[in-house]
Design an enzyme around this catalytic site. Structure first.
Site, PDB file in Angstrom:
ATOM      1  N   ASP A 152       0.850  -1.199   0.000  1.00  0.00           N
ATOM      2  CA  ASP A 152       0.000   0.000   0.000  1.00  0.00           C
ATOM      3  C   ASP A 152       0.883   1.244   0.000  1.00  0.00           C
ATOM      4  OD1 ASP A 152      -2.236   1.625   0.110  1.00  0.00           O
ATOM      5  OD2 ASP A 152      -3.060   0.709   1.925  1.00  0.00           O
ATOM      6  N   GLY A 153       0.301   2.371  -0.289  1.00  0.00           N
ATOM      7  CA  GLY A 153       1.017   3.647  -0.232  1.00  0.00           C
ATOM      8  C   GLY A 153       0.813   4.319   1.114  1.00  0.00           C
ATOM      9  N   ALA A 154       1.341   5.519   1.246  1.00  0.00           N
ATOM     10  CA  ALA A 154       1.124   6.305   2.466  1.00  0.00           C
ATOM     11  C   ALA A 154       1.343   7.771   2.141  1.00  0.00           C
ATOM     12  CB  ALA A 154       2.079   5.860   3.573  1.00  0.00           C
ATOM     13  N   ASP A 155       0.790   8.608   2.992  1.00  0.00           N
ATOM     14  CA  ASP A 155       0.960  10.054   2.821  1.00  0.00           C
ATOM     15  C   ASP A 155       2.121  10.581   3.656  1.00  0.00           C
ATOM     16  OD1 ASP A 155      -1.375  10.357   1.089  1.00  0.00           O
ATOM     17  OD2 ASP A 155      -2.436   9.656   2.857  1.00  0.00           O
ATOM     18  N   LYS A 171      -2.413   7.858   6.490  1.00  0.00           N
ATOM     19  CA  LYS A 171      -2.982   7.366   5.243  1.00  0.00           C
ATOM     20  C   LYS A 171      -4.394   7.921   5.077  1.00  0.00           C
ATOM     21  CE  LYS A 171      -2.634   3.143   3.954  1.00  0.00           C
ATOM     22  NZ  LYS A 171      -2.513   3.703   2.584  1.00  0.00           N
ATOM     23  N   GLY A 172      -4.870   7.819   3.846  1.00  0.00           N
ATOM     24  CA  GLY A 172      -6.244   8.266   3.593  1.00  0.00           C
ATOM     25  C   GLY A 172      -6.333   9.405   2.601  1.00  0.00           C
ATOM     26  N   GLU A 229      -8.280   0.120   3.910  1.00  0.00           N
ATOM     27  CA  GLU A 229      -6.833  -0.127   3.959  1.00  0.00           C
ATOM     28  C   GLU A 229      -6.427  -0.654   5.338  1.00  0.00           C
ATOM     29  OE1 GLU A 229      -5.302   3.192   0.719  1.00  0.00           O
ATOM     30  OE2 GLU A 229      -5.555   3.798   2.788  1.00  0.00           O
ATOM     31  N   LYS A 232       7.971  11.604   1.469  1.00  0.00           N
ATOM     32  CA  LYS A 232       6.924  11.097   2.375  1.00  0.00           C
ATOM     33  C   LYS A 232       7.471  10.711   3.751  1.00  0.00           C
ATOM     34  CE  LYS A 232       3.471  10.710  -0.805  1.00  0.00           C
ATOM     35  NZ  LYS A 232       2.460   9.693  -1.024  1.00  0.00           N
TER      36      LYS A 232
HETATM   37  C1  5RP Z   1      -5.334   6.135   0.026  1.00  0.00           C
HETATM   38  C2  5RP Z   1      -3.993   6.196   0.634  1.00  0.00           C
HETATM   39  C3  5RP Z   1      -2.834   6.237  -0.295  1.00  0.00           C
HETATM   40  O1  5RP Z   1      -2.098   5.080  -0.138  1.00  0.00           O
HETATM   41  C4  5RP Z   1      -2.014   7.451   0.004  1.00  0.00           C
HETATM   42  O2  5RP Z   1      -2.838   8.584  -0.130  1.00  0.00           O
HETATM   43  C5  5RP Z   1      -0.800   7.576  -0.933  1.00  0.00           C
HETATM   44  O3  5RP Z   1      -1.243   7.803  -2.221  1.00  0.00           O
HETATM   45  P1  5RP Z   1      -0.232   8.081  -3.410  1.00  0.00           P
HETATM   46  O4  5RP Z   1       0.506   6.828  -3.660  1.00  0.00           O
HETATM   47  O5  5RP Z   1      -1.136   8.466  -4.556  1.00  0.00           O
HETATM   48  O6  5RP Z   1       0.674   9.218  -2.998  1.00  0.00           O
HETATM   49  O7  5RP Z   1      -3.806   6.179   1.830  1.00  0.00           O
HETATM   50  O8  5RP Z   1      -6.341   6.194   1.002  1.00  0.00           O
END
Ligand code: 5RP
Length: 231
Positions: A85-88, A98-99, A107, A125
């Site tokens: 998964d990704g993260a902010d 996240k979100g 997630e 990040k």
């Molecule tokens: C979605 C998330 C995403 O994983 C997070 O926003 C990262 O997104 P990106 O890869 O587009 O930067 O938490 O709810």
């Protein structure tokens, strides 16, 4: 391709290399995860590996199906080998915000079912303190959102109702709303803040992820990636 996009792609490709034949996966959401899905689909085509994935959003489900990745649900299996998964934001203790894509609830549910969670990020990040570069998303039910928002702000932030380009409120895949919360000096104690916000009636999920991330793959603009491992 911009350097930011190359970094995300590098992280996605590195994560796809961790997938083994027969694995049940959790498929995160976001622009970085799309690169993971594409690289995974390539491995399925080229190497004939067989995997199935539980998507954390309708967008991811649609993209995975388009790419020929077998999609299952948590009703089919709740023991996942690997979630990508990704993260902010990611802090030094691998706590996450996240979100950004609004998929935080699904997630978190999916991450909690995995023996290993790998977070893939592009540049910028990794932070010293959560809440300093990104607003904290909180999923709330539509009923009583004004009251919920006031209580969330009582925890020490400014909360903005997420809207779309047309000004309408953004709705999650679960039919809920998102409050994006600004902490003036960041979040001093993420665990305490998570606890406080989670107890507010109307709050469905908080975008602070604690003890859910084992590995962070940070993509670099030159196409390389750095893997950070939790002890
Ligand atoms: C979605 C998330 C995403 O994983 C997070 O926003 C990262 O997104 P990106 O890869 O587009 O930067 O938490 O709810």
């Amino acid at each position: 391709m911009s350097t930011a996009t190359s970094a995300k792609q590098a992280a996605g490709v590195a994560a796809a290399a961790l997938v083994e034949d027969g694995m049940q996966l959790g498929l995160g959401t976001g622009t970085t995860v799309v690169f993971f899905l594409e690289a995974l689909a390539e491995r399925i085509r080229q190497e004939g590996i067989s995997v199935s994935g539980i998507p954390t959003s309708k967008d991811t489900a649609a993209r995975a199906k388009e790419l020929g990745i077998k999609v299952i649900s948590l009703e089919d299996s709740m023991d996942l080998d690997l979630v990508v998964d990704g993260a902010d934001e990611v802090d030094l203790e691998f706590r996450l915000i996240k979100g950004g894509g609004g998929a935080l609830l699904r997630e978190k549910i999916v991450a909690a079912c995995a023996s290993r969670v790998v977070i893939i990020v592009g540049e910028g990040k990794m932070v010293d303190k959560l809440g300093t570069t990104f607003l904290l998303p909180i999923e709330v039910v539509p009923f009583g959102v004004r009251a919920t928002r006031a209580k969330v702000e009582g925890a020490g932030c400014q909360a903005f109702l997420r809207t779309m380009e047309d000004g309408e409120p953004f709705a999650t895949d679960n039919g809920n709303l998102v409050l994006d919360c600004k902490f003036r000096y960041g979040i001093d104690d993420p665990a305490e803040m998570h606890q406080t916000l989670s107890q507010i009636p109307g709050v469905v999920e908080v975008g602070i992820f604690l003890n859910l991330c084992h590995t962070v793959i940070e993509g670099c603009a030159d196409g390389n990636s750095i893997t950070h491992q939790r002890d």
